[in-house]
Design a protein around this motif. Structure first.
Motif, PDB file in Angstrom:
ATOM      1  N   PRO A   1       0.842  -1.200   0.000  1.00 28.34           N
ATOM      2  CA  PRO A   1       0.000   0.000   0.000  1.00 28.34           C
ATOM      3  C   PRO A   1       0.876   1.248   0.000  1.00 28.34           C
ATOM      4  O   PRO A   1       1.933   1.278   0.629  1.00 28.34           O
ATOM      5  CB  PRO A   1      -0.787  -0.127   1.313  1.00 28.34           C
ATOM      6  N   SER A   2       0.430   2.282  -0.699  1.00 28.64           N
ATOM      7  CA  SER A   2       1.242   3.488  -0.818  1.00 28.64           C
ATOM      8  C   SER A   2       0.384   4.720  -0.562  1.00 28.64           C
ATOM      9  O   SER A   2      -0.831   4.643  -0.436  1.00 28.64           O
ATOM     10  CB  SER A   2       1.887   3.557  -2.208  1.00 28.64           C
ATOM     11  N   GLY A   3       1.059   5.875  -0.499  1.00 26.79           N
ATOM     12  CA  GLY A   3       0.358   7.124  -0.258  1.00 26.79           C
ATOM     13  C   GLY A   3       0.198   7.404   1.218  1.00 26.79           C
ATOM     14  O   GLY A   3       0.916   6.871   2.069  1.00 26.79           O
ATOM     15  N   GLY A   4      -0.777   8.252   1.536  1.00 30.48           N
ATOM     16  CA  GLY A   4      -1.038   8.635   2.903  1.00 30.48           C
ATOM     17  C   GLY A   4      -1.926   7.649   3.636  1.00 30.48           C
ATOM     18  O   GLY A   4      -2.215   6.547   3.146  1.00 30.48           O
ATOM     19  N   LEU A   5      -2.366   8.056   4.794  1.00 27.96           N
ATOM     20  CA  LEU A   5      -3.098   7.179   5.698  1.00 27.96           C
ATOM     21  C   LEU A   5      -4.365   6.598   5.076  1.00 27.96           C
ATOM     22  O   LEU A   5      -4.551   5.377   5.014  1.00 27.96           O
ATOM     23  CB  LEU A   5      -3.444   7.965   6.967  1.00 27.96           C
ATOM     24  N   ALA A   6      -5.256   7.464   4.602  1.00 30.97           N
ATOM     25  CA  ALA A   6      -6.522   6.980   4.048  1.00 30.97           C
ATOM     26  C   ALA A   6      -6.305   6.151   2.782  1.00 30.97           C
ATOM     27  O   ALA A   6      -6.984   5.143   2.567  1.00 30.97           O
ATOM     28  CB  ALA A   6      -7.450   8.159   3.743  1.00 30.97           C
ATOM     29  N   ASN A   7      -5.345   6.553   1.960  1.00 26.78           N
ATOM     30  CA  ASN A   7      -5.062   5.796   0.739  1.00 26.78           C
ATOM     31  C   ASN A   7      -4.619   4.372   1.056  1.00 26.78           C
ATOM     32  O   ASN A   7      -5.037   3.410   0.407  1.00 26.78           O
ATOM     33  CB  ASN A   7      -3.987   6.499  -0.086  1.00 26.78           C
ATOM     34  N   ARG A   8      -3.765   4.236   2.053  1.00 19.83           N
ATOM     35  CA  ARG A   8      -3.290   2.895   2.422  1.00 19.83           C
ATOM     36  C   ARG A   8      -4.424   2.054   3.004  1.00 19.83           C
ATOM     37  O   ARG A   8      -4.518   0.852   2.727  1.00 19.83           O
ATOM     38  CB  ARG A   8      -2.139   3.002   3.420  1.00 19.83           C
ATOM     39  N   MET A   9      -5.260   2.665   3.804  1.00 18.82           N
ATOM     40  CA  MET A   9      -6.391   1.934   4.365  1.00 18.82           C
ATOM     41  C   MET A   9      -7.308   1.415   3.257  1.00 18.82           C
ATOM     42  O   MET A   9      -7.773   0.272   3.299  1.00 18.82           O
ATOM     43  CB  MET A   9      -7.164   2.826   5.334  1.00 18.82           C
ATOM     44  N   ARG A  10      -7.565   2.242   2.271  1.00 19.04           N
ATOM     45  CA  ARG A  10      -8.418   1.826   1.148  1.00 19.04           C
ATOM     46  C   ARG A  10      -7.801   0.657   0.395  1.00 19.04           C
ATOM     47  O   ARG A  10      -8.489  -0.297   0.014  1.00 19.04           O
ATOM     48  CB  ARG A  10      -8.638   2.995   0.187  1.00 19.04           C
ATOM     49  N   ALA A  11      -6.492   0.740   0.143  1.00 15.88           N
ATOM     50  CA  ALA A  11      -5.820  -0.314  -0.606  1.00 15.88           C
ATOM     51  C   ALA A  11      -5.839  -1.635   0.152  1.00 15.88           C
ATOM     52  O   ALA A  11      -6.113  -2.700  -0.423  1.00 15.88           O
ATOM     53  CB  ALA A  11      -4.382   0.102  -0.920  1.00 15.88           C
TER      54      ALA A  11
END
Length: 278
Positions: free
Chosen positions: A10-20
């Protein structure tokens, strides 16, 4: 017996990683594969998973911090690392999807389940794909005790009707251009006309915005005491506390292009409104 395995970066910030992570696990549940998450610390999120979340208690799910070997083998191939992980990934995995390809594949109606079923797969991703149920986020992500305590302390100040606002600034061009602070002030004024006991929980990465909202609404505005930061663990914990505090509000107003407040709405089952000029 599981017949496949997906290794996710998972990459990006907090919410992006949670989504992935949630999307990948939902995919694995659908196709009978196991999920291995390799968690890299970088400029987008400079914290270990265990610094911000409790261990995940889910079947056929594992998560580990990236090692030196992972930087050579499992990291996202890109100019920053001279694409050094491209070759070993081609040798180790039967199928691969890079983060830059997820959006085009989604637009094409790509069948992620057919791609993953029964195969040894690798994916790097910063977004949601497939139909991921909101309830999965509560199952996978539980903030560490220090964060939970911050959330409880902040929500004690809530009135019976407290709304949330997430006003993104600093490095987010779309939010700055499309979601000026005046849109949030106007939304707050409308809410104040309908709810005399209104409180506004403000989450922002800009100290100047806090001043503007306090000038407009005075004591109705609640914010975290510390300055927003993503550069260290305490700052990231503060951001996570903001997210889970927003999830306890009655309605969330958010900036254009930001996934942070969208995630808060999904965690809490809260109605959300994006404020944008066009």
């Amino acid at each position: 017996m599981l017949k496949g395995k997906l290794t996710l970066v998972p990459s990006g910030g907090l919410a992006n990683r949670m989504r992935a992570v949630a999307s990948a696990y939902n995919l694995c549940l659908a196709v009978g594969s196991s999920l291995e998450v390799v968690w890299f610390r970088d400029w987008g999120l400079n914290a270990a998973f265990c610094d911000i979340f409790e261990p995940v208690e889910a079947a056929h799910f594992s998560l580990r911090e990236a090692t030196l070997a992972d930087h050579l083998v499992n990291d996202r191939p890109r100019r920053h690392n001279l694409w050094i992980s491209e070759l070993p990934q081609r040798l180790l995995y039967q199928r691969r999807i890079n983060e830059r390809d997820v959006t085009p594949l989604k637009r094409q109606g790509f069948d992620f389940e057919a791609w993953a079923r029964g195969k040894r797969c690798h994916m790097s991703c910063y977004q949601e794909f497939g139909n991921c149920p909101d309830a999965l986020y509560a199952c996978l992500f539980r903030p560490v005790g220090a964060v939970a305590k911050r959330v409880e302390a902040r929500t004690k100040e809530f009135s019976d009707y407290t709304i949330g606002m997430h006003i993104r600034r600093t490095d987010h061009g779309e939010a700055i251009a499309q979601s000026p602070t005046r849109l949030f002030v106007e939304a707050g004024m409308r809410e104040a006309e309908r709810h005399k006991d209104l409180k506004i929980y403000l989450a922002t990465d800009d100290e100047g915005v806090k001043g503007e909202l306090r000038q407009a609404f005075g004591g109705m505005v609640l914010t975290a005491g510390e300055a927003a930061s993503r550069g260290d663990v305490d700052g990231i914990r503060g951001g996570l506390a903001d997210m889970y505090t927003l999830a306890r509000t009655r309605h969330i107003y958010g900036s254009a292009g930001s996934t942070f407040w969208v995630m808060a709405g999904r965690i809490g089952g809260v109605p959300t409104t994006e404020l944008r000029l066009r």
